[in-house]
Design a protein around this motif. Structure first.
Motif, mmCIF file in Angstrom:
data_model
loop_
_atom_site.group_PDB
_atom_site.id
_atom_site.type_symbol
_atom_site.label_atom_id
_atom_site.label_comp_id
_atom_site.label_asym_id
_atom_site.label_seq_id
_atom_site.Cartn_x
_atom_site.Cartn_y
_atom_site.Cartn_z
ATOM 1 N N LEU A 1 -24.904 64.250 -88.794
ATOM 2 C CA LEU A 1 -26.218 64.873 -88.796
ATOM 3 C C LEU A 1 -27.313 63.888 -88.389
ATOM 4 O O LEU A 1 -28.237 64.235 -87.657
ATOM 5 N N ARG A 2 -27.200 62.652 -88.871
ATOM 6 C CA ARG A 2 -28.177 61.616 -88.522
ATOM 7 C C ARG A 2 -28.136 61.323 -87.031
ATOM 8 O O ARG A 2 -29.185 61.198 -86.384
ATOM 9 N N VAL A 3 -26.943 61.219 -86.462
ATOM 10 C CA VAL A 3 -26.801 60.983 -85.023
ATOM 11 C C VAL A 3 -27.444 62.122 -84.248
ATOM 12 O O VAL A 3 -28.209 61.894 -83.305
ATOM 13 N N GLU A 4 -27.182 63.345 -84.656
ATOM 14 C CA GLU A 4 -27.731 64.503 -83.961
ATOM 15 C C GLU A 4 -29.263 64.507 -84.017
ATOM 16 O O GLU A 4 -29.933 64.768 -83.015
ATOM 17 N N ASP A 5 -29.836 64.188 -85.182
ATOM 18 C CA ASP A 5 -31.283 64.200 -85.334
ATOM 19 C C ASP A 5 -31.937 63.070 -84.540
ATOM 20 O O ASP A 5 -32.963 63.275 -83.881
ATOM 21 N N ASN B 1 -37.685 52.865 -74.950
ATOM 22 C CA ASN B 1 -36.796 53.067 -76.106
ATOM 23 C C ASN B 1 -37.357 52.392 -77.348
ATOM 24 O O ASN B 1 -37.291 52.935 -78.448
ATOM 25 N N ARG B 2 -37.913 51.202 -77.173
ATOM 26 C CA ARG B 2 -38.454 50.455 -78.308
ATOM 27 C C ARG B 2 -39.639 51.184 -78.931
ATOM 28 O O ARG B 2 -39.786 51.240 -80.148
ATOM 29 N N GLU B 3 -40.490 51.759 -78.099
ATOM 30 C CA GLU B 3 -41.637 52.504 -78.608
ATOM 31 C C GLU B 3 -41.198 53.768 -79.333
ATOM 32 O O GLU B 3 -41.777 54.141 -80.357
ATOM 33 N N ILE B 4 -40.208 54.462 -78.805
ATOM 34 C CA ILE B 4 -39.687 55.658 -79.474
ATOM 35 C C ILE B 4 -39.129 55.277 -80.839
ATOM 36 O O ILE B 4 -39.373 55.963 -81.841
ATOM 37 N N LEU B 5 -38.410 54.174 -80.888
ATOM 38 C CA LEU B 5 -37.861 53.701 -82.156
ATOM 39 C C LEU B 5 -38.978 53.376 -83.137
ATOM 40 O O LEU B 5 -38.948 53.813 -84.288
ATOM 41 N N ARG B 6 -39.970 52.629 -82.702
ATOM 42 C CA ARG B 6 -41.043 52.203 -83.599
ATOM 43 C C ARG B 6 -41.929 53.349 -84.057
ATOM 44 O O ARG B 6 -42.329 53.405 -85.209
ATOM 45 N N ARG B 7 -42.263 54.268 -83.176
ATOM 46 C CA ARG B 7 -43.205 55.337 -83.518
ATOM 47 C C ARG B 7 -42.575 56.504 -84.261
ATOM 48 O O ARG B 7 -43.192 57.072 -85.161
ATOM 49 N N TYR B 8 -41.380 56.909 -83.861
ATOM 50 C CA TYR B 8 -40.847 58.171 -84.345
ATOM 51 C C TYR B 8 -39.588 58.051 -85.200
ATOM 52 O O TYR B 8 -39.399 58.833 -86.127
ATOM 53 N N ILE B 9 -38.713 57.110 -84.884
ATOM 54 C CA ILE B 9 -37.431 57.047 -85.588
ATOM 55 C C ILE B 9 -37.501 56.115 -86.797
ATOM 56 O O ILE B 9 -37.019 56.458 -87.873
ATOM 57 N N TRP B 10 -38.114 54.949 -86.650
ATOM 58 C CA TRP B 10 -38.141 53.984 -87.754
ATOM 59 C C TRP B 10 -38.849 54.518 -88.994
ATOM 60 O O TRP B 10 -38.356 54.301 -90.110
ATOM 61 N N LYS C 1 -38.828 57.369 -90.216
ATOM 62 C CA LYS C 1 -37.971 58.344 -90.907
ATOM 63 C C LYS C 1 -36.657 57.732 -91.377
ATOM 64 O O LYS C 1 -36.191 58.021 -92.480
ATOM 65 N N TYR C 2 -36.033 56.883 -90.557
ATOM 66 C CA TYR C 2 -34.683 56.390 -90.862
ATOM 67 C C TYR C 2 -34.598 54.901 -91.185
ATOM 68 O O TYR C 2 -33.580 54.451 -91.697
ATOM 69 N N HIS C 3 -35.605 54.096 -90.882
ATOM 70 C CA HIS C 3 -35.624 52.658 -91.176
ATOM 71 C C HIS C 3 -34.375 51.948 -90.652
ATOM 72 O O HIS C 3 -33.648 51.291 -91.394
ATOM 73 N N ILE C 4 -34.106 52.110 -89.367
ATOM 74 C CA ILE C 4 -32.965 51.444 -88.749
ATOM 75 C C ILE C 4 -33.471 50.415 -87.748
ATOM 76 O O ILE C 4 -34.573 50.542 -87.209
#
Length: 79
Positions: free
Chosen positions: A15-19, A34-43, A45-48
Motif C-alpha cells: 500500500l505504501r509503494v502504491e501511494d 525527484n528531490r523536490e517531490i520527495l521533500r515537498r510531498y512525500i517526506w 507524510k512518510y519520513h523516508i
C-alpha cells in the motif's frame, strides 16, 4: 547451502509503494525534480530518505509487489 525462500511482501508495504508512486506520478508531470517531490510531498507524510524513495520507485515494477496489490484490490471488492 542457500535455501530458495521468496520474501513475503506485506500488505502495508504494498500500500505504501502504491501511494508513494501515485504521489510521485501526480507531481512529476509538473516538472519538479525527484528531490523536490520527495521533500515537498512525500517526506512530510512518510519520513523516508532519498535512497528509500528510489528503492520504492524501483519496487513498483517488481512482479511480486504488483501481484500483492492486485490481490488486495480483489479482496476489497469481495463485499
Amino acid at each position: 547451502m542457500k535455501k530458495n525462500r521468496s520474501k513475503i511482501i506485506g500488505c502495508s508495504y504494498a500500500l505504501r509503494v502504491e501511494d508513494i508512486v501515485r504521489i510521485y506520478d501526480e507531481h512529476s508531470r509538473s516538472g519538479l525534480s525527484n528531490r523536490e517531490i520527495l521533500r515537498r510531498y512525500i517526506w512530510p507524510k512518510y519520513h523516508i530518505c532519498e535512497k528509500t524513495f528510489y528503492n520504492i520507485i524501483n519496487a513498483s515494477a517488481d512482479p511480486r509487489i504488483i501481484a500483492r496489490q492486485q490481490e488486495m484490490r480483489a479482496q476489497l471488492t469481495l463485499f
